[in-house]
Motif scaffolding. Sequence first.
Motif, PDB file in Angstrom:
ATOM      1  N   SER A   1       0.819  -1.212   0.000  1.00 48.73           N
ATOM      2  CA  SER A   1       0.000   0.000   0.000  1.00 48.73           C
ATOM      3  C   SER A   1       0.853   1.261   0.000  1.00 48.73           C
ATOM      4  CB  SER A   1      -0.960  -0.002   1.192  1.00 48.73           C
ATOM      5  OG  SER A   1      -0.253  -0.184   2.398  1.00 48.73           O
ATOM      6  N   LEU A   2       1.955   1.250   0.742  1.00 52.47           N
ATOM      7  CA  LEU A   2       2.826   2.432   0.785  1.00 52.47           C
ATOM      8  C   LEU A   2       3.500   2.652  -0.564  1.00 52.47           C
ATOM      9  CD1 LEU A   2       4.054   4.737   2.405  1.00 52.47           C
ATOM     10  CD2 LEU A   2       5.876   3.179   3.121  1.00 52.47           C
ATOM     11  N   VAL A   3       3.977   1.579  -1.173  1.00 55.58           N
ATOM     12  CA  VAL A   3       4.627   1.700  -2.482  1.00 55.58           C
ATOM     13  C   VAL A   3       3.630   2.192  -3.529  1.00 55.58           C
ATOM     14  CG1 VAL A   3       5.707   0.412  -4.364  1.00 55.58           C
ATOM     15  CG2 VAL A   3       6.425   0.002  -2.001  1.00 55.58           C
ATOM     16  N   TRP A   4       2.413   1.657  -3.502  1.00 54.36           N
ATOM     17  CA  TRP A   4       1.408   2.113  -4.452  1.00 54.36           C
ATOM     18  C   TRP A   4       1.074   3.581  -4.241  1.00 54.36           C
ATOM     19  CZ3 TRP A   4       0.088   0.679  -8.977  1.00 54.36           C
ATOM     20  CH2 TRP A   4       0.146  -0.661  -9.351  1.00 54.36           C
ATOM     21  N   LEU A   5       1.057   4.023  -3.003  1.00 58.31           N
ATOM     22  CA  LEU A   5       0.802   5.429  -2.716  1.00 58.31           C
ATOM     23  C   LEU A   5       1.892   6.300  -3.340  1.00 58.31           C
ATOM     24  CD1 LEU A   5      -0.981   7.506  -1.244  1.00 58.31           C
ATOM     25  CD2 LEU A   5       0.436   7.149   0.792  1.00 58.31           C
ATOM     26  N   LEU A   6       3.134   5.870  -3.222  1.00 59.82           N
ATOM     27  CA  LEU A   6       4.247   6.609  -3.809  1.00 59.82           C
ATOM     28  C   LEU A   6       4.164   6.611  -5.337  1.00 59.82           C
ATOM     29  CD1 LEU A   6       7.143   5.355  -1.506  1.00 59.82           C
ATOM     30  CD2 LEU A   6       6.147   7.650  -1.547  1.00 59.82           C
ATOM     31  N   VAL A   7       3.793   5.464  -5.912  1.00 60.55           N
ATOM     32  CA  VAL A   7       3.678   5.368  -7.372  1.00 60.55           C
ATOM     33  C   VAL A   7       2.567   6.278  -7.884  1.00 60.55           C
ATOM     34  CG1 VAL A   7       3.046   3.838  -9.278  1.00 60.55           C
ATOM     35  CG2 VAL A   7       4.652   3.044  -7.524  1.00 60.55           C
ATOM     36  N   VAL A   8       1.425   6.256  -7.206  1.00 60.21           N
ATOM     37  CA  VAL A   8       0.301   7.111  -7.609  1.00 60.21           C
ATOM     38  C   VAL A   8       0.702   8.580  -7.547  1.00 60.21           C
ATOM     39  CG1 VAL A   8      -1.996   7.903  -6.941  1.00 60.21           C
ATOM     40  CG2 VAL A   8      -1.495   5.457  -7.019  1.00 60.21           C
ATOM     41  N   ASN A   9       1.426   8.949  -6.499  1.00 56.17           N
ATOM     42  CA  ASN A   9       1.885  10.338  -6.383  1.00 56.17           C
ATOM     43  C   ASN A   9       2.825  10.697  -7.526  1.00 56.17           C
ATOM     44  OD1 ASN A   9       0.427  11.011  -4.140  1.00 56.17           O
ATOM     45  ND2 ASN A   9       2.114  10.859  -2.704  1.00 56.17           N
ATOM     46  N   ALA A  10       3.731   9.775  -7.873  1.00 60.04           N
ATOM     47  CA  ALA A  10       4.684  10.036  -8.953  1.00 60.04           C
ATOM     48  C   ALA A  10       3.963  10.221 -10.286  1.00 60.04           C
ATOM     49  CB  ALA A  10       5.689   8.893  -9.044  1.00 60.04           C
ATOM     50  N   VAL A  11       3.000   9.362 -10.562  1.00 58.59           N
ATOM     51  CA  VAL A  11       2.223   9.483 -11.802  1.00 58.59           C
ATOM     52  C   VAL A  11       1.437  10.791 -11.805  1.00 58.59           C
ATOM     53  CG1 VAL A  11       0.335   8.497 -13.152  1.00 58.59           C
ATOM     54  CG2 VAL A  11       2.072   6.990 -12.150  1.00 58.59           C
ATOM     55  N   ALA A  12       0.838  11.114 -10.677  1.00 57.31           N
ATOM     56  CA  ALA A  12       0.062  12.361 -10.589  1.00 57.31           C
ATOM     57  C   ALA A  12       0.960  13.577 -10.802  1.00 57.31           C
ATOM     58  CB  ALA A  12      -0.629  12.443  -9.228  1.00 57.31           C
ATOM     59  N   MET A  13       2.197  13.507 -10.323  1.00 54.67           N
ATOM     60  CA  MET A  13       3.140  14.610 -10.548  1.00 54.67           C
ATOM     61  C   MET A  13       3.399  14.806 -12.038  1.00 54.67           C
ATOM     62  SD  MET A  13       6.248  14.733  -7.805  1.00 54.67           S
ATOM     63  CE  MET A  13       6.404  12.965  -7.586  1.00 54.67           C
ATOM     64  N   LEU A  14       3.606  13.691 -12.758  1.00 52.94           N
ATOM     65  CA  LEU A  14       3.862  13.771 -14.195  1.00 52.94           C
ATOM     66  C   LEU A  14       2.657  14.349 -14.932  1.00 52.94           C
ATOM     67  CD1 LEU A  14       5.689  10.369 -14.781  1.00 52.94           C
ATOM     68  CD2 LEU A  14       6.706  12.653 -14.637  1.00 52.94           C
ATOM     69  N   VAL A  15       1.466  13.908 -14.545  1.00 47.43           N
ATOM     70  CA  VAL A  15       0.256  14.441 -15.159  1.00 47.43           C
ATOM     71  C   VAL A  15       0.138  15.937 -14.876  1.00 47.43           C
ATOM     72  CG1 VAL A  15      -2.268  14.371 -15.142  1.00 47.43           C
ATOM     73  CG2 VAL A  15      -0.960  12.234 -15.064  1.00 47.43           C
ATOM     74  N   GLY A  16       0.458  16.322 -13.639  1.00 50.72           N
ATOM     75  CA  GLY A  16       0.379  17.726 -13.273  1.00 50.72           C
ATOM     76  C   GLY A  16       1.380  18.584 -14.018  1.00 50.72           C
ATOM     77  N   ILE A  17       2.600  18.065 -14.191  1.00 47.35           N
ATOM     78  CA  ILE A  17       3.644  18.823 -14.905  1.00 47.35           C
ATOM     79  C   ILE A  17       3.224  19.076 -16.346  1.00 47.35           C
ATOM     80  CG2 ILE A  17       5.986  18.642 -15.827  1.00 47.35           C
ATOM     81  CD1 ILE A  17       6.761  17.266 -13.188  1.00 47.35           C
ATOM     82  N   ARG A  18       2.513  18.109 -16.930  1.00 49.30           N
ATOM     83  CA  ARG A  18       2.053  18.267 -18.314  1.00 49.30           C
ATOM     84  C   ARG A  18       1.193  19.521 -18.465  1.00 49.30           C
ATOM     85  NH1 ARG A  18      -1.530  13.806 -21.721  1.00 49.30           N
ATOM     86  NH2 ARG A  18      -1.524  14.934 -23.712  1.00 49.30           N
ATOM     87  N   TYR A  19       0.488  19.874 -17.409  1.00 55.79           N
ATOM     88  CA  TYR A  19      -0.372  21.058 -17.437  1.00 55.79           C
ATOM     89  C   TYR A  19       0.448  22.336 -17.583  1.00 55.79           C
ATOM     90  CZ  TYR A  19      -3.878  24.414 -15.713  1.00 55.79           C
ATOM     91  OH  TYR A  19      -4.729  25.473 -15.567  1.00 55.79           O
ATOM     92  N   TYR A  20       1.712  22.286 -17.128  1.00 59.35           N
ATOM     93  CA  TYR A  20       2.571  23.474 -17.130  1.00 59.35           C
ATOM     94  C   TYR A  20       3.559  23.506 -18.292  1.00 59.35           C
ATOM     95  CZ  TYR A  20       0.997  24.169 -12.290  1.00 59.35           C
ATOM     96  OH  TYR A  20       0.241  24.367 -11.160  1.00 59.35           O
ATOM     97  N   VAL A  21       3.681  22.395 -19.008  1.00 58.42           N
ATOM     98  CA  VAL A  21       4.760  22.248 -19.993  1.00 58.42           C
ATOM     99  C   VAL A  21       4.788  23.390 -20.996  1.00 58.42           C
ATOM    100  CG1 VAL A  21       5.500  20.872 -21.970  1.00 58.42           C
ATOM    101  CG2 VAL A  21       5.054  19.763 -19.794  1.00 58.42           C
ATOM    102  N   GLU A  22       3.647  23.764 -21.541  1.00 63.44           N
ATOM    103  CA  GLU A  22       3.625  24.778 -22.592  1.00 63.44           C
ATOM    104  C   GLU A  22       4.143  26.129 -22.128  1.00 63.44           C
ATOM    105  OE1 GLU A  22      -0.166  25.114 -24.401  1.00 63.44           O
ATOM    106  OE2 GLU A  22      -0.210  23.035 -25.136  1.00 63.44           O
ATOM    107  N   THR A  23       3.941  26.442 -20.877  1.00 64.55           N
ATOM    108  CA  THR A  23       4.345  27.756 -20.371  1.00 64.55           C
ATOM    109  C   THR A  23       5.686  27.726 -19.632  1.00 64.55           C
ATOM    110  OG1 THR A  23       2.998  27.351 -18.390  1.00 64.55           O
ATOM    111  CG2 THR A  23       1.985  28.603 -20.185  1.00 64.55           C
ATOM    112  N   MET A  24       6.211  26.540 -19.366  1.00 63.96           N
ATOM    113  CA  MET A  24       7.462  26.452 -18.610  1.00 63.96           C
ATOM    114  C   MET A  24       8.648  27.148 -19.288  1.00 63.96           C
ATOM    115  SD  MET A  24       7.706  22.797 -16.651  1.00 63.96           S
ATOM    116  CE  MET A  24       7.184  22.673 -14.939  1.00 63.96           C
ATOM    117  N   PRO A  25       8.778  27.095 -20.636  1.00 63.58           N
ATOM    118  CA  PRO A  25       9.915  27.783 -21.265  1.00 63.58           C
ATOM    119  C   PRO A  25       9.974  29.274 -20.973  1.00 63.58           C
ATOM    120  CG  PRO A  25       8.932  26.234 -22.799  1.00 63.58           C
ATOM    121  CD  PRO A  25       8.010  26.311 -21.606  1.00 63.58           C
ATOM    122  N   GLU A  26       8.839  29.859 -20.623  1.00 64.23           N
ATOM    123  CA  GLU A  26       8.803  31.292 -20.320  1.00 64.23           C
ATOM    124  C   GLU A  26       9.236  31.596 -18.888  1.00 64.23           C
ATOM    125  OE1 GLU A  26       4.822  32.497 -21.067  1.00 64.23           O
ATOM    126  OE2 GLU A  26       4.733  31.537 -23.050  1.00 64.23           O
TER     127      GLU A  26
END
Length: 214
Positions: A22-47
């Motif tokens: 359960s702890l490992v899955w919690l960490l994995v879910v957080n990692a995936v959610a981070m990647l999904v969240g970063i995608r939201y910022y990708v277009e504006t990050m170069p600025e």
Amino acid sequence: MSEQRGPLPRRYARYYLEQTPSLVWLLVVNAVAMLVGIRYYVETMPEVSTFLWPLYADSPAALFLMTLSVATLLPFLGKSLDEVPLTVPLAYLHTIALVWLIKMGLWTVVALNIGFDAYFPAPWAYFGIIVTHLGFVAEGLLVPHYARTTKGALVTALVLALGNDVLDYGFGYHPPLRYDPGLVLPLATVALSVLSVVIAWRLLPMGKPTQKTA
């Protein structure tokens, strides 16, 4: 620290935090959610300066801090949460992680409803994002079951949260929005910074952490 802290029953915290799968899955879910969240910022990050990315990508930063916080439990898998060592540096990490999770979870709900017409009724852009970010708050309820805080940690979290607000709205580094934030959203964000620290203060056991031996 065997007493229940906050609205989440301790048995659920033990299930997610004391067992390896359960702890490992919690960490994995957080990692995936981070990647999904970063995608939201990708277009504006170069600025934005690379050095400011951790402060610009607010939601991924909150998940990253929570992942670090939970990862400190890995060496104690199979042991009771009551046996987890409590130190001052960890108090700062856990407190800041909790404040960031609560703030960004609530901020998203507030921001999308201030700009309601720009997001509703899109299934993901409105409902999906709100539900996933309320999950931040739900996950944050795990923190009081393995962490303590100090006055210094709370003050530091408040200073950092307000400093991030100044960066976001004073210098234009707030998360991408479909509308002009005007004055209402900045004021609401500052209020959420204070509220998040108050919630952390109410949920986390207070007192100078001391090292425990297993």
